[in-house]
Design a protein around this motif. Structure first.
Motif, mmCIF file in Angstrom:
data_model
loop_
_atom_site.group_PDB
_atom_site.id
_atom_site.type_symbol
_atom_site.label_atom_id
_atom_site.label_comp_id
_atom_site.label_asym_id
_atom_site.label_seq_id
_atom_site.Cartn_x
_atom_site.Cartn_y
_atom_site.Cartn_z
ATOM 1 N N SER A 200 0.669 23.274 -39.727
ATOM 2 C CA SER A 200 0.206 22.019 -39.147
ATOM 3 C C SER A 200 -1.316 22.074 -39.036
ATOM 4 O O SER A 200 -1.893 23.150 -38.885
ATOM 5 C CB SER A 200 0.841 21.789 -37.776
ATOM 6 O OG SER A 200 0.614 22.890 -36.916
ATOM 7 N N ILE A 201 -1.966 20.909 -39.088
ATOM 8 C CA ILE A 201 -3.427 20.877 -39.176
ATOM 9 C C ILE A 201 -4.111 20.270 -37.960
ATOM 10 O O ILE A 201 -5.343 20.304 -37.861
ATOM 11 C CB ILE A 201 -3.890 20.123 -40.434
ATOM 12 C CG1 ILE A 201 -3.327 18.711 -40.481
ATOM 13 C CG2 ILE A 201 -3.519 20.907 -41.683
ATOM 14 C CD1 ILE A 201 -3.877 17.859 -41.618
ATOM 15 N N GLY A 202 -3.347 19.717 -37.013
ATOM 16 C CA GLY A 202 -3.970 19.122 -35.841
ATOM 17 C C GLY A 202 -4.642 17.796 -36.147
ATOM 18 O O GLY A 202 -4.480 17.209 -37.216
ATOM 19 N N THR A 203 -5.431 17.314 -35.208
ATOM 20 C CA THR A 203 -6.028 15.978 -35.312
ATOM 21 C C THR A 203 -7.342 16.042 -36.104
ATOM 22 O O THR A 203 -8.436 16.043 -35.538
ATOM 23 C CB THR A 203 -6.267 15.387 -33.916
ATOM 24 O OG1 THR A 203 -7.015 16.329 -33.135
ATOM 25 C CG2 THR A 203 -4.960 15.096 -33.223
ATOM 26 N N VAL A 204 -7.207 16.068 -37.426
ATOM 27 C CA VAL A 204 -8.371 16.210 -38.300
ATOM 28 C C VAL A 204 -9.246 14.959 -38.331
ATOM 29 O O VAL A 204 -10.368 14.996 -38.847
ATOM 30 C CB VAL A 204 -7.931 16.558 -39.737
ATOM 31 C CG1 VAL A 204 -7.235 17.903 -39.772
ATOM 32 C CG2 VAL A 204 -7.009 15.478 -40.312
ATOM 33 N N TYR A 205 -8.753 13.865 -37.781
ATOM 34 C CA TYR A 205 -9.487 12.604 -37.833
ATOM 35 C C TYR A 205 -10.389 12.400 -36.628
ATOM 36 O O TYR A 205 -11.083 11.372 -36.535
ATOM 37 C CB TYR A 205 -8.506 11.429 -37.923
ATOM 38 C CG TYR A 205 -7.329 11.546 -36.978
ATOM 39 C CD1 TYR A 205 -7.434 11.144 -35.647
ATOM 40 C CD2 TYR A 205 -6.128 12.097 -37.400
ATOM 41 C CE1 TYR A 205 -6.375 11.274 -34.772
ATOM 42 C CE2 TYR A 205 -5.056 12.235 -36.537
ATOM 43 C CZ TYR A 205 -5.179 11.816 -35.224
ATOM 44 O OH TYR A 205 -4.127 11.964 -34.364
ATOM 45 N N THR A 206 -10.449 13.344 -35.687
ATOM 46 C CA THR A 206 -11.324 13.187 -34.527
ATOM 47 C C THR A 206 -12.740 13.659 -34.865
ATOM 48 O O THR A 206 -12.942 14.482 -35.756
ATOM 49 C CB THR A 206 -10.809 14.004 -33.327
ATOM 50 O OG1 THR A 206 -10.885 15.409 -33.638
ATOM 51 C CG2 THR A 206 -9.375 13.635 -32.987
ATOM 52 N N PRO A 207 -13.753 13.162 -34.138
ATOM 53 C CA PRO A 207 -15.137 13.575 -34.399
ATOM 54 C C PRO A 207 -15.531 14.868 -33.697
ATOM 55 O O PRO A 207 -16.666 15.325 -33.848
ATOM 56 C CB PRO A 207 -15.950 12.397 -33.863
ATOM 57 C CG PRO A 207 -15.121 11.880 -32.733
ATOM 58 C CD PRO A 207 -13.687 12.063 -33.152
ATOM 59 N N THR A 208 -14.617 15.469 -32.933
ATOM 60 C CA THR A 208 -14.942 16.679 -32.159
ATOM 61 C C THR A 208 -14.750 17.907 -33.051
ATOM 62 O O THR A 208 -13.790 18.657 -32.915
ATOM 63 C CB THR A 208 -14.050 16.770 -30.902
ATOM 64 O OG1 THR A 208 -12.669 16.639 -31.308
ATOM 65 C CG2 THR A 208 -14.387 15.658 -29.933
ATOM 66 N N ASP A 209 -15.716 18.119 -33.945
ATOM 67 C CA ASP A 209 -15.558 19.116 -34.998
ATOM 68 C C ASP A 209 -16.291 20.433 -34.746
ATOM 69 O O ASP A 209 -16.138 21.381 -35.522
ATOM 70 C CB ASP A 209 -16.039 18.531 -36.334
ATOM 71 C CG ASP A 209 -15.140 17.399 -36.830
ATOM 72 O OD1 ASP A 209 -13.984 17.346 -36.395
ATOM 73 O OD2 ASP A 209 -15.614 16.578 -37.626
ATOM 74 N N GLN A 210 -17.091 20.512 -33.706
ATOM 75 C CA GLN A 210 -17.803 21.754 -33.423
ATOM 76 C C GLN A 210 -16.863 22.765 -32.739
ATOM 77 O O GLN A 210 -15.933 22.372 -32.028
ATOM 78 C CB GLN A 210 -19.013 21.482 -32.524
ATOM 79 C CG GLN A 210 -20.078 20.624 -33.192
ATOM 80 C CD GLN A 210 -20.617 21.254 -34.460
ATOM 81 O OE1 GLN A 210 -20.842 22.469 -34.514
ATOM 82 N NE2 GLN A 210 -20.834 20.435 -35.487
#
Length: 426
Positions: A200-210
């Motif tokens: 599973s990859i989680g919420t890849v569409y959120t902007p919280t990428d750090q």
């Protein structure tokens, strides 16, 4: 590097095909089917059928012949409309996602297609183009699939329901299911069909990428599932495994994977990383206190393999769905890997032992890599160019560039019945 045109190869190569062991093993006569590759054109709602040996496009399949009915259903249900618009605005980069994954039945008469924006899987009759069956997701988006070695069972990841459904590929009837983490993604059966490698990859569409906000991405797991009872045999948080191996602040989200022939070693792409991870599923865990389901945990990162980052400092928030790389395959001999460098516009052919690599410039946003029927060539979808590039593993040279539809993503090996081909004029 020189590319050979499809037209030249079509003249040079014979059109008769002897099926590989996977097809022949199921008792399908060699003269009854023809080996092809299906290219899913995600934004267009179609699949391009390509001859696996001549690289000649044979037909374009409409994967959304029921678009009118589906849109009526979506527009009259506020919750479905909200997710349809959210998928288009986020995951689809401003486009609806109509075609994701595809597998054929072994007799070459039916194509199963997952359709993210329509949150379903359909079985399409290859002779008529009609939909034979439809399976709606419990949630609001369908994603990657997997097919059993005998070609009878289909797995489909239900993105927002955090589970994977097992379907009868011929009827679309649900058989069983198993639990996943947030946003289930990849599904790969072992050769004997007894286990499933899933991630599973989680919420890849959120902007919280750090890295400081990593926990906002949800639960991301890599797991091995028993086919006998759909129970989870092993489960890992890859971010923690990487930290234990001396690689902190890497993502837990496992993207595409390639399973070695011994099915012990798995090669994993993880979010934001330009390269891949070699994971030994049978090694003792580096942490002696680690357990899974009350038993001592096994599994350890062996090597972390960096590949060139050609993004020139592009912020990770601008990576497409957190994917530095998205697409990983291994040749049939198990000696060489083919990685799609999504944000760097290349494919990398990597020696599995020495890790030496050759870079093949393929164009904008390569989004998937998979093997052709012989296991000697890697097919890479280049979504920004509306092309597929076929690369020879032995030479790391492109042998063909095939024009397809709008935004190709998943590419899968399949077969089409000879009489169906004749009805297509082929």
């Amino acid at each position: 590097m020189r590319r050979v045109t499809v037209a030249a190869l079509a003249v040079a190569l014979a059109t008769g095909v002897v099926p590989t062991g996977a097809t022949a093993a199921q008792g399908v006569p060699g003269s009854a089917v023809r080996e092809v590759m299906f290219v899913g054109n995600n934004w267009e709602g179609s699949a391009t059928v390509v001859d696996a040996r001549t690289y000649r496009p044979l037909r374009t399949i409409d994967t959304i012949p029921d678009r009118g009915a589906r849109m009526t259903e979506i527009l009259t249900q506020p919750d479905k409309l909200a997710f349809y618009l959210a998928i288009r605005a986020g995951v689809g980069e401003g486009n609806a996602q109509y075609t994701d994954d595809m597998f054929t039945t072994h007799d070459g008469r039916l194509l199963a297609v997952s359709r993210p924006s329509f949150a379903d899987v359909v079985g399409i009759d290859l002779a008529t183009g009609a939909i034979r069956w439809r399976f709606p997701m419990e949630g609001y988006r369908a994603d990657h699939m997997g097919v059993s070695p005998d070609g009878e069972r289909l797995l489909v990841s239900d993105s927002t329901a955090n589970k994977v459904h097992e379907l009868d590929i011929r009827t679309g009837a649900e058989l069983r299911e198993f639990a996943s983490g947030d946003t289930p993604h990849e599904n790969n059966y072992t050769a004997d069909g007894e286990r499933i490698f899933h991630a599973s990859i989680g919420t890849v569409y959120t902007p919280t990428d750090q890295p400081a906000f990593d926990t906002t991405k949800g639960q991301r797991v890599f797991q091995i599932v028993r086919n006998s009872d759909m129970g989870i045999e092993s489960r890992w948080d890859m971010g923690k495994e990487l930290a234990e191996a001396g690689h902190p602040n890497m993502s837990s989200a496992v993207r595409p994977m390639a399973v070695a022939p011994d099915e012990r070693y798995v090669y994993l792409q993880v979010s934001f990383f330009h390269g891949f991870v070699e994971f030994d599923t049978q090694a003792l865990d580096a942490d002696p206190s680690a357990t899974y389901d009350g038993e001592p945990s096994v599994g350890a990162v062996r090597r972390v393999v960096p590949l060139p980052d050609r993004t020139n400092g592009l912020p990770r928030e601008q990576y497409v769905l957190d994917s530095a790389h998205h697409g990983l395959a291994m040749n049939g001999a198990g000696t060489t890997l083919c990685a799609a460098g999504t944000m760097s516009d290349y494919a990398a052919i990597v020696d599995r032992t020495t890790l030496r690599h050759e870079i093949v410039d393929v164009g904008a946003k390569p989004y998937w890599s998979t093997n052709g029927p012989t296991g000697e060539q890697c097919w890479v979808s280049v979504s920004g160019e509306d092309e597929v590039v076929v690369i020879d593993y032995a030479t790391a040279e492109p042998v063909a560039t095939v024009p397809v539809g709008n935004h190709p993503q998943r590419v899968r090996e399949g077969v089409v019945a000879r009489d169906v081909l004749r009805s297509w004029g082929r």
